[in-house]
Motif scaffolding. Structure first.
Motif, PDB file in Angstrom:
ATOM      1  N   LYS A  95      28.415  28.575 108.905  1.00 44.33           N
ATOM      2  CA  LYS A  95      29.735  28.458 108.248  1.00 44.33           C
ATOM      3  C   LYS A  95      28.469  28.605 106.583  1.00 44.33           C
ATOM      4  N   CYS A 144      35.772  29.521 100.490  1.00 47.03           N
ATOM      5  CA  CYS A 144      33.890  29.904 101.291  1.00 47.03           C
ATOM      6  C   CYS A 144      33.482  30.963 100.670  1.00 47.03           C
ATOM      7  N   ALA A 166      36.134  31.979 108.408  1.00 42.51           N
ATOM      8  CA  ALA A 166      34.979  31.339 108.266  1.00 42.51           C
ATOM      9  C   ALA A 166      34.879  29.158 108.154  1.00 42.51           C
TER      10      ALA A 166
END
Length: 332
Positions: free
Chosen positions: A4, A30, A318
């Motif tokens: 991540k 993200c 994500a």
């Protein structure tokens, strides 16, 4: 498990995508590195970007170089007819996007109203100083949409939106669909696709909203057109190939049907040639045709709705959360 902390590598490729970089940037939460290529990019350039892309957003995915890291092919529309599924890496999910129902439904009703009220002819004649379309000069009475029978071929998002709006104008609304589901209150009757001819015989307007698939290529052929009323008007908001090109032109030229409003065509522009004729036939020469350049759902509202959903899908990927509008789940 995905990393991540690493930004996603996103490739925006081709038509309906390239110019929307800023829209996606505005909606994403993200971390991402976003690149974009036009469809006429060099093969080397395309191969370089696909080699490192985690996500590809493209309307057309065929004859593409390898994309070994791809985890999501996000189609920026509902149609799947330009996607070669075997070319998409098995580890990647394939999702499509909607948000075009409002605009599509409005276009169908707009076309019917314009036809009934002869709006284009009245506008064009008045622009050149003619009162020939006026009751004050003895012009023939035109029609109203109220009381007409509207057939919706394909009860997806656009078809349902068109049906709901058409019902509000006091019409009888018939549906025809590949899958017969529970009938919404705003549709009076639903036919199975196997009963297409019976459906067509009843309609004053036929809105073609069905998806292009092997089963629907050439669905409206000469025989189907012959089943329609001589006063019927066809509205194609789906894909050109659903209606046989030769048969449609002949039916309009010979006034076998009253008219058509065509937004989905048989030939489209390319980056090298922006002036491609939409058909091998001169539809523009026919007085009973309304023509638009596949612009029916190209609205600000559609872009906002569609790209909000696309951004949510990317953010979900994500974060390791479930995706929406999955057409094909990862195969491995």
């Amino acid at each position: 498990m995905s990393n991540k902390n690493k930004p996603l590598n996103i490739l925006l490729y081709g038509v309906l995508v390239y110019d929307l970089l800023e829209v996606l940037q505005r909606k994403l939460n993200c971390r991402a590195e976003i690149f974009r290529l036009k469809e006429n990019a060099s093969p080397d350039e395309l191969a370089e970007h696909l080699a490192r892309a985690d996500i590809v957003i493209a309307l057309n995915y065929s004859d593409m170089p390898p994309a070994p890291n791809m985890r999501l092919l996000q189609i920026p529309g509902a149609g799947l007819d330009q996607i070669k599924f075997p070319e998409v890496p098995s580890r990647a999910a394939i999702c499509n996007a909607y948000g075009h129902d409002v605009a599509g439904g409005e276009y169908v009703v707009l076309s019917m109203l314009a036809w009934c009220h002869e709006f284009v002819a009245a506008h064009e004649s008045m622009k050149v100083g003619s009162w020939r379309m006026s009751g004050r000069t003895g012009a023939p009475l035109h029609e109203e949409l109220r009381g007409k029978t509207v057939g919706i071929l394909g009860l997806g998002p656009i078809g349902l939106a068109a049906a709901k709006l058409a019902k509000a104008f006091g019409t009888t609304v018939l549906g025809c669909n590949r899958t017969v589901r529970e009938r919404p209150a705003f549709i009076d009757e639903v036919y199975a696709l196997e009963n297409l001819n019976a459906f067509l015989q009843r309609c004053d307007f036929i809105a073609v909203c069905i998806a292009l698939a092997p089963q629907t290529v050439g669905l409206i052929d000469r025989a189907a057109l012959e089943k329609m009323k001589s006063t019927a008007v066809v509205i194609n908001i789906a894909r050109g190939a659903i209606i046989d090109e030769d048969a449609l032109f002949a039916a309009l030229q010979n006034k076998q049907i009253a008219g058509a409003a065509i937004d989905a065509w048989y030939h489209y522009p390319t980056p090298e040639d922006l002036n491609v004729a939409p058909s091998k036939h001169p539809f523009a020469s026919l007085p009973n045709v309304l023509m638009t350049p596949h612009s029916s759902v190209w609205t600000k509202g559609m872009i906002e709705r569609r790209w909000t959903d696309i951004a949510k899908n990317i953010d979900a990927l994500a974060a390791g959360l479930p995706l929406t509008n999955i057409v094909r789940a990862p195969l491995g």
